[in-house]
Design a protein around this motif. Structure first.
Motif, PDB file in Angstrom:
ATOM      1  N   ARG A   1       0.740  -1.179  -0.200  1.00 35.77           N
ATOM      2  CA  ARG A   1       0.036  -0.124   0.081  1.00 35.77           C
ATOM      3  C   ARG A   1       0.958   1.216  -0.129  1.00 35.77           C
ATOM      4  NH1 ARG A   1      -2.472  -3.911   2.685  1.00 35.77           N
ATOM      5  NH2 ARG A   1      -4.482  -4.294   2.586  1.00 35.77           N
ATOM      6  N   TYR A   2       0.764   2.148  -0.933  1.00 33.41           N
ATOM      7  CA  TYR A   2       1.506   3.229  -1.269  1.00 33.41           C
ATOM      8  C   TYR A   2       0.681   4.457  -0.632  1.00 33.41           C
ATOM      9  CZ  TYR A   2       4.921   0.640  -3.862  1.00 33.41           C
ATOM     10  OH  TYR A   2       5.846  -0.091  -4.230  1.00 33.41           O
ATOM     11  N   GLU A   3       1.365   5.427  -0.183  1.00 35.30           N
ATOM     12  CA  GLU A   3       0.797   6.566   0.439  1.00 35.30           C
ATOM     13  C   GLU A   3      -0.200   7.373  -0.472  1.00 35.30           C
ATOM     14  OE1 GLU A   3       3.613   9.172   2.264  1.00 35.30           O
ATOM     15  OE2 GLU A   3       3.841   7.862   3.975  1.00 35.30           O
ATOM     16  N   ASP A   4       0.191   7.273  -1.812  1.00 30.71           N
ATOM     17  CA  ASP A   4      -0.750   8.071  -2.675  1.00 30.71           C
ATOM     18  C   ASP A   4      -2.013   7.267  -3.039  1.00 30.71           C
ATOM     19  OD1 ASP A   4       0.294   6.273  -4.271  1.00 30.71           O
ATOM     20  OD2 ASP A   4       1.238   7.474  -5.868  1.00 30.71           O
ATOM     21  N   GLY A   5      -2.337   6.251  -2.540  1.00 35.69           N
ATOM     22  CA  GLY A   5      -3.662   5.436  -3.030  1.00 35.69           C
ATOM     23  C   GLY A   5      -3.159   4.071  -3.813  1.00 35.69           C
ATOM     24  N   LEU A   6      -2.213   4.025  -4.334  1.00 39.93           N
ATOM     25  CA  LEU A   6      -1.563   2.730  -5.188  1.00 39.93           C
ATOM     26  C   LEU A   6      -1.561   1.783  -4.536  1.00 39.93           C
ATOM     27  CD1 LEU A   6      -0.958   1.632  -8.027  1.00 39.93           C
ATOM     28  CD2 LEU A   6       1.376   1.979  -7.424  1.00 39.93           C
ATOM     29  N   ARG A   7      -2.238   0.316  -4.802  1.00 42.21           N
ATOM     30  CA  ARG A   7      -2.224  -0.802  -4.144  1.00 42.21           C
ATOM     31  C   ARG A   7      -1.617  -1.737  -5.100  1.00 42.21           C
ATOM     32  NH1 ARG A   7      -2.857   2.364  -0.630  1.00 42.21           N
ATOM     33  NH2 ARG A   7      -4.488   2.526   0.670  1.00 42.21           N
ATOM     34  N   VAL A   8      -0.734  -2.865  -4.701  1.00 45.77           N
ATOM     35  CA  VAL A   8      -0.295  -3.905  -5.512  1.00 45.77           C
ATOM     36  C   VAL A   8      -0.160  -5.126  -4.640  1.00 45.77           C
ATOM     37  CG1 VAL A   8       1.809  -4.894  -6.904  1.00 45.77           C
ATOM     38  CG2 VAL A   8       1.409  -2.002  -6.577  1.00 45.77           C
ATOM     39  N   THR A   9      -0.929  -5.950  -5.302  1.00 45.74           N
ATOM     40  CA  THR A   9      -1.073  -7.295  -4.644  1.00 45.74           C
ATOM     41  C   THR A   9      -0.477  -8.534  -5.573  1.00 45.74           C
ATOM     42  OG1 THR A   9      -3.112  -6.698  -3.837  1.00 45.74           O
ATOM     43  CG2 THR A   9      -2.890  -9.109  -3.789  1.00 45.74           C
ATOM     44  N   VAL A  10       0.077  -9.245  -4.853  1.00 50.80           N
ATOM     45  CA  VAL A  10       0.866 -10.655  -5.657  1.00 50.80           C
ATOM     46  C   VAL A  10       0.163 -11.762  -5.038  1.00 50.80           C
ATOM     47  CG1 VAL A  10       2.880 -11.880  -5.983  1.00 50.80           C
ATOM     48  CG2 VAL A  10       3.134  -9.302  -6.223  1.00 50.80           C
ATOM     49  N   SER A  11      -0.462 -12.724  -6.198  1.00 46.58           N
ATOM     50  CA  SER A  11      -1.376 -13.897  -5.674  1.00 46.58           C
ATOM     51  C   SER A  11      -0.544 -14.821  -5.143  1.00 46.58           C
ATOM     52  CB  SER A  11      -2.003 -14.242  -6.855  1.00 46.58           C
ATOM     53  OG  SER A  11      -1.252 -14.791  -7.744  1.00 46.58           O
ATOM     54  N   VAL A  12      -1.078 -15.807  -4.653  1.00 46.05           N
ATOM     55  CA  VAL A  12      -0.522 -16.871  -4.433  1.00 46.05           C
ATOM     56  C   VAL A  12      -0.094 -17.988  -5.513  1.00 46.05           C
ATOM     57  CG1 VAL A  12      -0.996 -19.301  -2.956  1.00 46.05           C
ATOM     58  CG2 VAL A  12      -1.821 -17.278  -2.126  1.00 46.05           C
ATOM     59  N   PRO A  13       1.120 -18.419  -5.697  1.00 40.04           N
ATOM     60  CA  PRO A  13       1.349 -19.307  -6.926  1.00 40.04           C
ATOM     61  C   PRO A  13       0.280 -20.455  -7.206  1.00 40.04           C
ATOM     62  CG  PRO A  13       3.385 -18.836  -5.544  1.00 40.04           C
ATOM     63  CD  PRO A  13       2.158 -18.442  -4.750  1.00 40.04           C
ATOM     64  N   GLU A  14       0.262 -21.016  -8.357  1.00 36.81           N
ATOM     65  CA  GLU A  14      -0.711 -22.004  -8.598  1.00 36.81           C
ATOM     66  C   GLU A  14       0.224 -22.869  -9.534  1.00 36.81           C
ATOM     67  OE1 GLU A  14      -4.590 -23.200 -11.294  1.00 36.81           O
ATOM     68  OE2 GLU A  14      -4.258 -21.125 -10.526  1.00 36.81           O
ATOM     69  N   ALA A  15       0.304 -24.214  -8.911  1.00 40.05           N
ATOM     70  CA  ALA A  15       1.009 -25.120  -9.704  1.00 40.05           C
ATOM     71  C   ALA A  15       0.402 -25.880 -11.000  1.00 40.05           C
ATOM     72  CB  ALA A  15       1.601 -26.253  -8.661  1.00 40.05           C
ATOM     73  N   HIS A  16       1.063 -26.012 -11.795  1.00 36.58           N
ATOM     74  CA  HIS A  16       0.604 -26.885 -12.977  1.00 36.58           C
ATOM     75  C   HIS A  16       1.336 -27.989 -13.111  1.00 36.58           C
ATOM     76  CE1 HIS A  16      -2.031 -23.263 -14.006  1.00 36.58           C
ATOM     77  NE2 HIS A  16      -0.609 -22.465 -14.003  1.00 36.58           N
ATOM     78  N   ASP A  17       0.569 -29.043 -13.879  1.00 33.23           N
ATOM     79  CA  ASP A  17       1.331 -30.389 -14.033  1.00 33.23           C
ATOM     80  C   ASP A  17       2.594 -30.405 -14.921  1.00 33.23           C
ATOM     81  OD1 ASP A  17      -0.799 -31.373 -12.904  1.00 33.23           O
ATOM     82  OD2 ASP A  17      -2.052 -31.947 -14.619  1.00 33.23           O
ATOM     83  N   ASP A  18       3.009 -29.347 -15.782  1.00 34.96           N
ATOM     84  CA  ASP A  18       4.237 -29.351 -16.520  1.00 34.96           C
ATOM     85  C   ASP A  18       5.174 -28.770 -15.764  1.00 34.96           C
ATOM     86  OD1 ASP A  18       3.294 -26.701 -16.427  1.00 34.96           O
ATOM     87  OD2 ASP A  18       3.370 -26.388 -18.581  1.00 34.96           O
ATOM     88  N   GLY A  19       5.085 -28.349 -14.322  1.00 34.66           N
ATOM     89  CA  GLY A  19       6.061 -28.052 -13.743  1.00 34.66           C
ATOM     90  C   GLY A  19       6.339 -26.497 -13.611  1.00 34.66           C
TER      91      GLY A  19
END
Length: 197
Positions: A76-94
């Protein structure tokens, strides 16, 4: 009652003196609280002007390299910008997929793609404070798609999600996502530390 006592009684009725004093004190207390509130707001705004709108402000971990945010957390930045990184999702191909979501709560349009001298979104192997990880690597498979998603400006009160697809050299390695949203002045880099596997 002589004339002098009557004149004095007419000038200062006892009930009027008490209520004037009470109302006067009440107004003074309200004015004092209003002044304290204005002073606190002014100090907060002055503090923000000293360190700029590009500073992060959130409870808990700071988002720095030594206190990285985890998966699913939001910078959370003071000017109102928000950046979210999701939880990684695994796939069958590694491979693993995750997203970086930008929410523009500022009062202006933001250019997310940066300039030639800075990288607005970087993924690297290793812990956030260790820029020289050895023994493992991570490849970003969709760099062109991520760059295309960052290219258009992000309008005021808009949101954009940038997908990332990653291929680690082995399962269970730590990966750091560094987000440095461009700014005309200065903006802190938000560090997110994840484990792939």
């Amino acid at each position: 009652m002589d004339t002098e006592e009557a004149t004095t009684a007419a000038k200062t009725p006892p009930a009027a003196d008490g209520s004037r004093w009470f109302y006067g004190c009440s107004i003074a207390v309200v004015a004092l609280f209003a002044l304290f509130a204005l002073a606190a707001h002014a100090v907060t705004e002055f503090e923000k002007s000293l360190d700029g709108d590009g500073q992060m402000e959130q409870p808990g971990r700071s988002g720095s390299a030594y206190e990285p945010l985890g998966p699913g957390a939001t910078a959370r930045y003071e000017d109102g910008l928000r950046v979210t990184v999701s939880v990684p999702e695994a796939h069958d191909d590694g491979t693993y997929s995750l997203t970086v979501t930008y929410e523009n709560g500022t009062d202006e349009e933001l250019a997310l793609d940066g300039d030639p001298y800075s990288t607005p979104l970087a993924v690297r192997a290793g812990e956030a404070h260790d820029e020289y990880a050895t023994g493992y690597t991570v490849r970003q498979l969709d760099g062109d798609e991520a760059a295309a998603a960052l290219a258009p400006p992000l309008g005021e009160d808009d949101e954009r999600t940038v997908p990332l697809r990653l291929k680690p050299s082995r399962k269970g390695i730590p990966v750091t996502v560094e987000v440095t949203p461009p700014d005309t002045g200065y903006r802190e880099t938000a560090h997110f530390q994840l484990t792939l596997g």
